[in-house]
Design an enzyme around this catalytic site. Structure first.
Site, PDB file in Angstrom:
ATOM      1  N   ASP A 189       0.495   3.815  -5.005  1.00 41.24           N
ATOM      2  CA  ASP A 189      -0.055   3.661  -3.419  1.00 41.24           C
ATOM      3  C   ASP A 189       0.461   4.851  -2.513  1.00 41.24           C
ATOM      4  OD1 ASP A 189      -1.197   2.273  -1.077  1.00 41.24           O
ATOM      5  OD2 ASP A 189       1.028   1.620  -0.783  1.00 41.24           O
ATOM      6  N   ASP A 243       0.836   4.998   1.515  1.00 43.31           N
ATOM      7  CA  ASP A 243       1.701   4.812   2.617  1.00 43.31           C
ATOM      8  C   ASP A 243       2.592   3.754   2.393  1.00 43.31           C
ATOM      9  OD1 ASP A 243      -0.402   6.094   4.335  1.00 43.31           O
ATOM     10  OD2 ASP A 243      -1.697   4.516   4.305  1.00 43.31           O
ATOM     11  N   ASP A 276       4.257  -0.525  -2.331  1.00 41.18           N
ATOM     12  CA  ASP A 276       5.153  -1.268  -1.495  1.00 41.18           C
ATOM     13  C   ASP A 276       4.803  -2.488  -0.847  1.00 41.18           C
ATOM     14  OD1 ASP A 276       4.068  -1.126   1.883  1.00 41.18           O
ATOM     15  OD2 ASP A 276       3.360   0.202   0.433  1.00 41.18           O
TER      16      ASP A 276
END
Length: 225
Positions: free
Chosen positions: A8, A10, A184
Site C-alpha cells: 500500500d 499512503d 496500514d
C-alpha cells in the site's frame, strides 16, 4: 520460485495520505475554492479512516476536480506538489524495506486506492516500476475526463486488480513461493487475507487488533513521526 511483494502507499510507504494532501495542496495554491473543497476533502478522509467511505463517490469527486484542468497545467501543479509535499515524506525506512525485496529480486508493486495521476510520480520516486491504482479516464488529448475506469482499487477491489494484473502477465498468485502485502489499514484486510505473508505496517487500531488476532507480524516504519 520468485516472490511477490505488494505495498500500500499512503501511511504505509509514506507517512501521509497523498490523496488528501493533494487536495490540501490545491487549496493552498488557490487552484480550487479552498473552503468548500477542504470541507469535502476532510469529510471523505474521515470516512476513509472510519471505514465507511464509498470509494466510487470519492473517486468521482477527486477525478472531477482533476478534470477542471488541462493536463499540462496538472503536471505543473504535480511537480510542485512532489517538491513541496512528497519529497519530504520519502523517508529512509521505506527505501530500506523496498531494498530488502529488491535485493531478493522479488516482483514488487504498489497497489493503492489513490488515483494513478497522483501516485505515478510517487511510485517512480520510490523506485517501484509497477503501480496498481484507480484509473482515470482520459480523452484523446490525455486530459482527465472525471470518470473512473473499472472498479476502485480499494477493499476487495485490490484483490480484483491484483488478479487482473497478474493474469495480464500470464501469472497467478500461486506461482510465487511467497507473497507479501504491507498495509496500514483495516480497509486492506481482503488483500491481506489472500497473500501468504501479510504484514500490518504502521497499522491503525482496527488493523492492529485484527493482526494480533491472526498472528500477523506488525512493523512500524515511522515510529519517529
Amino acid at each position: 520460485m520468485r516472490q511477490l511483494a505488494l505495498f500500500d502507499l499512503d501511511h504505509t510507504l509514506i507517512p501521509i495520505d497523498s490523496d488528501y494532501e493533494w487536495g490540501q495542496f490545491l487549496c493552498k495554491i488557490g487552484a480550487v475554492d479552498a473552503d468548500a473543497f477542504a470541507r469535502r476533502n476532510a469529510d471523505f478522509f474521515a470516512q476513509y479512516q472510519a471505514g465507511t467511505l464509498d470509494p466510487v463517490e470519492y473517486l468521482e469527486f477527486a477525478l472531477g476536480t482533476l478534470a477542471q484542468f488541462k493536463r499540462d497545467e496538472l503536471d505543473q501543479y504535480h511537480a510542485q506538489f512532489m517538491h513541496e509535499v512528497i519529497q519530504p515524506a520519502l523517508l529512509p525506512a521505506a527505501f530500506d524495506l523496498l531494498k530488502k525485496h529488491q535485493d531478493q529480486d522479488d516482483l514488487i508493486a504498489i497497489i493503492t486506492a489513490t488515483n494513478r495521476f497522483v501516485t505515478t510520480p510517487i511510485a517512480a520516486a520510490l523506485g517501484v516500476g509497477h503501480l496498481l491504482a484507480a484509473e482515470p479516464e482520459v480523452d484523446s488529448n490525455n486530459n482527465i475526463t472525471g470518470k473512473l475506469l473499472g472498479v476502485p482499487t480499494s477493499g476487495p477491489g485490490k484483490v480484483i486488480h491484483l488478479h487482473d494484473w497478474l493474469q495480464r502477465r500470464d501469472e497467478q498468485l500461486s506461482d510465487f513461493s511467497k507473497s507479501y502485502f504491507y498495509s496500514d489499514s483495516h480497509n486492506d484486510i481482503p488483500l491481506l487475507e489472500v497473500v501468504t505473508h501479510p504484514v500490518a505496517t504502521n497499522p491503525n487500531a482496527k488493523l492492529s487488533a485484527h493482526a494480533l488476532a491472526r498472528g500477523w507480524p506488525q512493523i512500524n516504519l515511522f515510529h519517529q513521526q
